[in-house]
Design a protein around this motif. Structure first.
Motif, PDB file in Angstrom:
ATOM      1  N   LEU A 298       0.743  -1.055   0.335  1.00 16.29           N
ATOM      2  CA  LEU A 298      -0.074  -0.487   0.140  1.00 16.29           C
ATOM      3  C   LEU A 298       0.951   0.696  -0.533  1.00 16.29           C
ATOM      4  CD1 LEU A 298      -2.754  -0.705   2.549  1.00 16.29           C
ATOM      5  CD2 LEU A 298      -3.002  -1.018   0.296  1.00 16.29           C
ATOM      6  N   ALA A 299       2.186   1.588   0.726  1.00 15.87           N
ATOM      7  CA  ALA A 299       2.611   2.491   0.439  1.00 15.87           C
ATOM      8  C   ALA A 299       2.974   2.610  -0.893  1.00 15.87           C
ATOM      9  CB  ALA A 299       3.824   2.035   1.479  1.00 15.87           C
ATOM     10  N   GLY A 300       3.438   1.824  -1.795  1.00 11.80           N
ATOM     11  CA  GLY A 300       3.759   2.393  -2.962  1.00 11.80           C
ATOM     12  C   GLY A 300       2.923   2.718  -4.185  1.00 11.80           C
ATOM     13  N   ILE A 301       1.895   3.175  -3.445  1.00 10.30           N
ATOM     14  CA  ILE A 301       0.446   3.339  -4.592  1.00 10.30           C
ATOM     15  C   ILE A 301       0.544   5.108  -4.516  1.00 10.30           C
ATOM     16  CG2 ILE A 301      -2.122   3.898  -4.353  1.00 10.30           C
ATOM     17  CD1 ILE A 301      -2.637   1.367  -2.983  1.00 10.30           C
ATOM     18  N   PRO A 302       1.195   6.255  -3.956  1.00 12.62           N
ATOM     19  CA  PRO A 302       1.863   7.307  -4.426  1.00 12.62           C
ATOM     20  C   PRO A 302       2.891   7.372  -5.756  1.00 12.62           C
ATOM     21  CG  PRO A 302       1.307   7.079  -2.481  1.00 12.62           C
ATOM     22  CD  PRO A 302       0.921   5.767  -2.654  1.00 12.62           C
ATOM     23  N   ASN A 303       3.250   5.821  -5.582  1.00  4.97           N
ATOM     24  CA  ASN A 303       4.071   5.716  -6.636  1.00  4.97           C
ATOM     25  C   ASN A 303       3.744   5.621  -8.479  1.00  4.97           C
ATOM     26  OD1 ASN A 303       6.063   7.442  -5.200  1.00  4.97           O
ATOM     27  ND2 ASN A 303       6.928   5.550  -4.001  1.00  4.97           N
TER      28      ASN A 303
END
Length: 356
Positions: A298-303
């Motif tokens: 989930l932490a990679g969704i902004p990228n």
């Protein structure tokens, strides 16, 4: 007058056949080997085809019900070893022969196999990229590139490295033989040679959209001196091929004229294969490595924009770019097996293990 109609029919058949006679009159070693295999296979199959065609006419005429002589009729006939041997033996021998020749020529004409055994001089490296709807040829050794024109020195092997900007295409030069797919995010190989100087048509042999019929180019096989003169001309007249100019060239266009580039940015083809010519894009190799380590969670969704490739290259049925919405759908955290806090609290390796 009696032959007029048959001759017209034959002429019409040839006119409508769409045959590329380069296949039967190749101008390169690879094409010559492929022609030989085609002829051998055809002759082997004719061993069956010709007798079948003859017997399909002969037997109905000879054994028709109203024939005058029926003395050869034998109602007790039920088996013949000789006939069985011919019916089964001949096809088996043909299949064995076809299998043998296919095995030999498949290994001999492996598109990934270099043509070093020909001892035809130093190979020339060509990096070919299929675009919508044109071909880009990069000569890394000489630092030049061309669009929709492929000059090569005759008598020297050409080592192709192929990739695609969007959809799958096929590089086909019938006079030289062989063809291999170009695919986005992948690098394929092809090795050809032109035995004689001349101009040989090439094209994409895989349908790729409204501009497919114009995705053609000429292969100019020339002497070493003329090839070096062409390189000098491209260097003096061509513009630089940078990542920015490549992205401009990449835009869909139909019937694009021949164009030269006098210099090529280092590593451009590798970025094309990695699908990361644009700034702030993650290359395919790095993306696969991240996937192997469990992904970004989930932490990679902004990228996500750094991993998006196809959205900017979407086109409609007429080849016009389509502006798709760039916003990401709202994330439904209830669809996950773990809460966002649990996923973000473990390492990628642990995430992969837990999911499994």
């Amino acid at each position: 007058m009696k032959l007029k109609k048959p001759l017209l029919a034959i002429a019409g058949a040839f006119a409508l056949s769409g045959c590329q006679y380069h296949v039967l009159a190749p101008r390169g070693w690879v094409g010559g080997q492929e022609r030989d295999l085609l002829i051998i296979s055809t002759l082997l199959m004719l061993i069956v085809i010709i007798p079948v065609l003859v017997m399909s006419v002969y037997f109905p005429l000879k054994y028709r019900a109203e024939r005058p002589d029926t003395s050869d009729y034998d109602p007790s006939f039920e088996h013949s070893n000789k006939l069985e041997a011919v019916i089964w033996g001949v096809p088996i021998l043909i299949i064995v022969a076809l299998g043998w020749y296919t095995y030999v020529y498949t290994h001999r004409l492996d598109p990934y196999r270099p043509l070093d055994h020909l001892e035809a001089g130093k190979p020339v490296e060509v990096q070919a990229v299929s675009l919508d709807w044109k071909w880009l040829f990069i000569y890394p050794e000489f630092g030049v590139a061309s669009v929709n024109e492929l000059p090569i020195p005759a008598g020297r092997p050409i080592n192709f490295s192929l990739s695609s900007s969007t959809v799958m295409n096929t590089l086909s030069i019938p006079a030289l033989g062989g063809m291999v797919y170009s695919m986005a995010g992948m690098e394929t190989k092809l090795h050809l040679i032109a035995d004689h100087t001349g101009t040989y048509p090439g094209r994409s042999a895989h349908y790729s959209g409204p501009g497919f019929s114009h995705m053609t180019f000429n292969t100019l096989a020339m002497s070493d001196e003329d090839f070096l003169a062409w390189v000098a001309k491209a260097k003096s007249e061509g513009e630089p091929l940078t990542r920015a100019s490549y992205l401009t060239l990449e835009q869909p266009s139909i019937a694009t004229p021949v164009r030269y580039y006098g210099s090529v940015e280092d590593g451009l083809f590798e970025r094309v294969v990695g699908m990361c010519v644009e700034d702030n894009k993650v290359c395919m190799g790095d993306m696969m490595m991240q996937d192997m380590m469990g992904g970004g969670g989930l932490a990679g969704i902004p990228n996500a924009a750094a991993y998006d490739y196809d959205r900017k290259r979407a086109i409609d049925g007429f080849g016009n770019p389509v502006d798709l919405p760039s916003n990401l759908p709202e994330l439904d955290t209830h669809a996950f097996l773990f809460s966002p806090e649990e996923i973000c609290s473990v390492t990628p390796k642990e995430t992969k293990t837990n999911v499994n």
